[in-house]
Design a protein around this motif. Structure first.
Motif, PDB file in Angstrom:
ATOM      1  N   VAL A  25       0.872  -1.174   0.000  1.00  0.00           N
ATOM      2  CA  VAL A  25       0.000   0.000   0.000  1.00  0.00           C
ATOM      3  C   VAL A  25       0.907   1.220   0.000  1.00  0.00           C
ATOM      4  O   VAL A  25       1.780   1.359   0.850  1.00  0.00           O
ATOM      5  CB  VAL A  25      -0.909   0.015   1.247  1.00  0.00           C
ATOM      6  N   LEU A  26       0.706   2.097  -0.974  1.00  0.00           N
ATOM      7  CA  LEU A  26       1.504   3.311  -1.107  1.00  0.00           C
ATOM      8  C   LEU A  26       0.631   4.502  -0.730  1.00  0.00           C
ATOM      9  O   LEU A  26      -0.443   4.691  -1.281  1.00  0.00           O
ATOM     10  CB  LEU A  26       1.996   3.455  -2.550  1.00  0.00           C
ATOM     11  N   ARG A  27       1.106   5.292   0.251  1.00  0.00           N
ATOM     12  CA  ARG A  27       0.339   6.451   0.698  1.00  0.00           C
ATOM     13  C   ARG A  27       1.234   7.680   0.700  1.00  0.00           C
ATOM     14  O   ARG A  27       2.332   7.653   1.239  1.00  0.00           O
ATOM     15  CB  ARG A  27      -0.205   6.210   2.101  1.00  0.00           C
ATOM     16  N   LYS A  28       0.767   8.746   0.088  1.00  0.00           N
ATOM     17  CA  LYS A  28       1.500  10.014   0.090  1.00  0.00           C
ATOM     18  C   LYS A  28       1.310  10.656   1.448  1.00  0.00           C
ATOM     19  O   LYS A  28       0.193  10.720   1.965  1.00  0.00           O
ATOM     20  CB  LYS A  28       0.981  10.931  -1.015  1.00  0.00           C
ATOM     21  N   LEU A  29       2.401  11.116   2.046  1.00  0.00           N
ATOM     22  CA  LEU A  29       2.339  11.722   3.370  1.00  0.00           C
ATOM     23  C   LEU A  29       1.716  13.106   3.313  1.00  0.00           C
ATOM     24  O   LEU A  29       1.907  13.848   2.349  1.00  0.00           O
ATOM     25  CB  LEU A  29       3.747  11.828   3.965  1.00  0.00           C
ATOM     26  N   LYS A  30       1.001  13.451   4.367  1.00  0.00           N
ATOM     27  CA  LYS A  30       0.442  14.793   4.498  1.00  0.00           C
ATOM     28  C   LYS A  30       1.566  15.747   4.857  1.00  0.00           C
ATOM     29  O   LYS A  30       2.619  15.342   5.348  1.00  0.00           O
ATOM     30  CB  LYS A  30      -0.620  14.808   5.598  1.00  0.00           C
ATOM     31  N   GLU A  31       1.358  17.002   4.621  1.00  0.00           N
ATOM     32  CA  GLU A  31       2.384  18.020   4.839  1.00  0.00           C
ATOM     33  C   GLU A  31       2.934  17.986   6.264  1.00  0.00           C
ATOM     34  O   GLU A  31       4.133  18.075   6.468  1.00  0.00           O
ATOM     35  CB  GLU A  31       1.791  19.389   4.519  1.00  0.00           C
ATOM     36  N   GLU A  32       2.074  17.823   7.265  1.00  0.00           N
ATOM     37  CA  GLU A  32       2.539  17.806   8.651  1.00  0.00           C
ATOM     38  C   GLU A  32       3.329  16.541   8.991  1.00  0.00           C
ATOM     39  O   GLU A  32       4.166  16.541   9.880  1.00  0.00           O
ATOM     40  CB  GLU A  32       1.385  18.005   9.638  1.00  0.00           C
ATOM     41  N   GLU A  33       3.089  15.444   8.283  1.00  0.00           N
ATOM     42  CA  GLU A  33       3.845  14.210   8.506  1.00  0.00           C
ATOM     43  C   GLU A  33       5.237  14.300   7.897  1.00  0.00           C
ATOM     44  O   GLU A  33       6.185  13.706   8.412  1.00  0.00           O
ATOM     45  CB  GLU A  33       3.108  13.017   7.884  1.00  0.00           C
TER      46      GLU A  33
END
Length: 52
Positions: A25-33
């Motif tokens: 599973v590939l997930r783009k990180l949120k800006e705060e992460e």
């Protein structure tokens, strides 16, 4: 789970498939992460999280 930059996303996907023999599973990180997370391969700012 593997945190990685854009340059190492393919390597992280391959590692998950090889180690767990499952679809990753590939997930783009949120800006705060992104601010607190580094790539596990080169220590640049991580952009993605790859998990099984």
């Amino acid at each position: 789970m593997i945190y990685c930059c854009n340059d190492h996303v393919e390597l992280a996907l391959d590692v998950i498939v090889d180690e767990y023999e499952t679809f990753p599973v590939l997930r783009k990180l949120k800006e705060e992460e992104k601010m607190s997370t580094a790539c596990e391969y080169c220590r640049k700012e991580a952009e993605y999280m790859v998990e099984n």
